[in-house]
Structure formats: C-alpha cells, structure tokens
Design a protein around this motif. Sequence first.
Motif, PDB file in Angstrom:
ATOM      1  N   ALA A 121      50.933  20.652  -0.506  1.00 40.43           N
ATOM      2  CA  ALA A 121      49.956  19.588  -0.716  1.00 40.43           C
ATOM      3  C   ALA A 121      50.142  18.888  -2.059  1.00 40.43           C
ATOM      4  O   ALA A 121      49.866  17.697  -2.194  1.00 40.43           O
ATOM      5  CB  ALA A 121      48.544  20.151  -0.613  1.00 40.43           C
ATOM      6  N   LYS A 124      54.653  15.730  -4.528  1.00 36.92           N
ATOM      7  CA  LYS A 124      54.577  14.268  -4.481  1.00 36.92           C
ATOM      8  C   LYS A 124      55.615  13.648  -3.552  1.00 36.92           C
ATOM      9  O   LYS A 124      55.506  12.464  -3.214  1.00 36.92           O
ATOM     10  CB  LYS A 124      54.766  13.691  -5.884  1.00 36.92           C
ATOM     11  N   THR A 127      54.632  13.104   2.516  1.00 36.89           N
ATOM     12  CA  THR A 127      53.720  12.029   2.890  1.00 36.89           C
ATOM     13  C   THR A 127      52.268  12.492   2.770  1.00 36.89           C
ATOM     14  O   THR A 127      51.985  13.696   2.731  1.00 36.89           O
ATOM     15  CB  THR A 127      53.980  11.575   4.334  1.00 36.89           C
ATOM     16  N   ASP A 128      51.359  11.526   2.729  1.00 34.95           N
ATOM     17  CA  ASP A 128      49.936  11.865   2.640  1.00 34.95           C
ATOM     18  C   ASP A 128      49.486  12.674   3.857  1.00 34.95           C
ATOM     19  O   ASP A 128      48.638  13.563   3.738  1.00 34.95           O
ATOM     20  CB  ASP A 128      49.101  10.582   2.537  1.00 34.95           C
ATOM     21  N   VAL A 129      50.032  12.346   5.013  1.00 32.75           N
ATOM     22  CA  VAL A 129      49.648  13.067   6.234  1.00 32.75           C
ATOM     23  C   VAL A 129      50.022  14.538   6.127  1.00 32.75           C
ATOM     24  O   VAL A 129      49.218  15.428   6.457  1.00 32.75           O
ATOM     25  CB  VAL A 129      50.318  12.432   7.469  1.00 32.75           C
ATOM     26  N   ALA A 131      50.590  16.232   3.335  1.00 31.65           N
ATOM     27  CA  ALA A 131      49.800  16.835   2.255  1.00 31.65           C
ATOM     28  C   ALA A 131      48.395  17.172   2.741  1.00 31.65           C
ATOM     29  O   ALA A 131      47.869  18.260   2.468  1.00 31.65           O
ATOM     30  CB  ALA A 131      49.743  15.894   1.058  1.00 31.65           C
ATOM     31  N   ASP A 132      47.788  16.247   3.477  1.00 30.08           N
ATOM     32  CA  ASP A 132      46.434  16.492   3.995  1.00 30.08           C
ATOM     33  C   ASP A 132      46.427  17.641   5.011  1.00 30.08           C
ATOM     34  O   ASP A 132      45.499  18.454   5.033  1.00 30.08           O
ATOM     35  CB  ASP A 132      45.882  15.226   4.650  1.00 30.08           C
ATOM     36  N   ARG A 135      46.551  20.832   3.098  1.00 28.69           N
ATOM     37  CA  ARG A 135      45.239  21.136   2.516  1.00 28.69           C
ATOM     38  C   ARG A 135      44.300  21.718   3.574  1.00 28.69           C
ATOM     39  O   ARG A 135      43.568  22.678   3.324  1.00 28.69           O
ATOM     40  CB  ARG A 135      44.611  19.865   1.932  1.00 28.69           C
ATOM     41  N   THR A 157      37.584  16.096   0.761  1.00 30.79           N
ATOM     42  CA  THR A 157      38.025  14.700   0.819  1.00 30.79           C
ATOM     43  C   THR A 157      38.451  14.301   2.235  1.00 30.79           C
ATOM     44  O   THR A 157      38.474  13.109   2.559  1.00 30.79           O
ATOM     45  CB  THR A 157      39.206  14.455  -0.138  1.00 30.79           C
ATOM     46  N   LEU A 158      38.770  15.286   3.062  1.00 33.50           N
ATOM     47  CA  LEU A 158      39.222  15.001   4.428  1.00 33.50           C
ATOM     48  C   LEU A 158      38.058  14.786   5.390  1.00 33.50           C
ATOM     49  O   LEU A 158      38.282  14.396   6.534  1.00 33.50           O
ATOM     50  CB  LEU A 158      40.085  16.160   4.936  1.00 33.50           C
ATOM     51  N   ASN A 163      38.837   9.436   8.451  1.00 29.86           N
ATOM     52  CA  ASN A 163      39.977  10.325   8.250  1.00 29.86           C
ATOM     53  C   ASN A 163      40.316  11.011   9.568  1.00 29.86           C
ATOM     54  O   ASN A 163      39.432  11.556  10.245  1.00 29.86           O
ATOM     55  CB  ASN A 163      39.666  11.371   7.173  1.00 29.86           C
TER      56      ASN A 163
END
Length: 221
Positions: A121, A124, A127-129, A131-132, A135, A157-158, A163
């Motif tokens: 997660a 860097k 991808t955001d997907v 990483a999410d 998490r 945050t999810l 989302n």
Amino acid sequence: MSDDSFIREVNEELRQDQFKSLWRRFGPVAIGAAVLLVVATAGYVGYERWTSSQANASGDAFSQALDLARQGETAEALAAFEELEGSGYGSYPLLARMRAATVLAADGDADGAVAAFDEIAADKSVTDVIADTARLRAGLILVDRGSYADVAARVETLTADGNALRHTAREALGLAAWKEGKRDDALTLFQQISGDAAAPRNTRQRAEMMVELILGSGPAE
C-alpha cells in the motif's frame, strides 16, 4: 531519323541524367532508410517474441507457486513467490507480492501478512487500485487481530461514497466498531451498506442482519 524520334531520344537521355543525379543525391539515404526499416522490424519482432517468452515463463512460475500454496507447501510457495518478485516479468512480481501476503495470512501469520500488505500500500510505484486493495486486505485481517483504530487507519478512507471498495471497507470497519463496543458507529456503517442499492446482495444481507442484531441489543449503557 524523324524529328519525333530524335526528341524522344533526347527526352529519354534527359530523364536518365535526372535519375542518375537524384540517385547520387538521395540513393544512399534511401538505402539507409530501407536498412533501418528492416532492422527496426526485426528488432520489434524479436522484442515481441522475447516479451512473450518472459511473460509465459513468469506465468508458469506463478502457477507453480499457486499450486504449492494450495498443497500446503507454505515455505516452498513463499520462496517461489519471492523468486518471482525479483525475476518476474510484467505484472507478475506484484501479483507474487499480493499472493505471498495472502499465503502468510492463511498460514496464521497475521502480523507478517499485514506488514506485507502495508508495504504494498505504501509503494508509490503501484496503482491506487492496488494500494487500496492492499489496505483493505490488511484491514480485514485486523478486524479479528487488531483494534478499531488499526482497521480505521487502513480502510476509513475507502468508506467514502463513490469508492469502489466502500462496501467491504464499511463492513470491516463496522465489525471492528461492533467488536470494540462502538455501537452507534457500527450501526451507521451497516445502515450505509444496507441502504446502498449498489452494494452486492450478500454484503447487503449481512449488513441487514447486523443492523437487526445491533438494534436488538438495545442502546449502549
């Protein structure tokens, strides 16, 4: 010789002289361009074959590691995934990292699995997907193993509207809240799920059951 024949011969000689002049000026360039085209085509075909070969090899290695995990050969599976992380091609190194963390969780090493998902997660380069997703996976493990704060730190945050992972994230956070005696927080989260038409049917049904359970338990003292 007729005038027409003479004129034709003169025109032919002029054309040949023009062609020779053009060839002297641009012939080497044309030959170079043709050579470059052939080399580039050969290089592209060779690269395509190489990438296909690398992808196939990584795919086979990933499948073999999965088989080891299914057979309960945890140490061997983790070693195979680690090898693939370092030498795999394309998306297989990342898939190996995700799967290795899942194997750790299945083997009872919750701390190791959470640490692995947290590392993904925080990477860097993913991808955001991804990483999410990492998490969320860590948060799900911590529902039983950690505190509400531990779960919230990863999935809160999810839970936002819109989302794609909000349904599962709300369920994880709701369960963590209920386990820790945060009745109102849990009720709110499960009501959000049950009232969301986009939530998967099974998830919505579980949320409805939790809403009934929480309401039936009476207000917190």
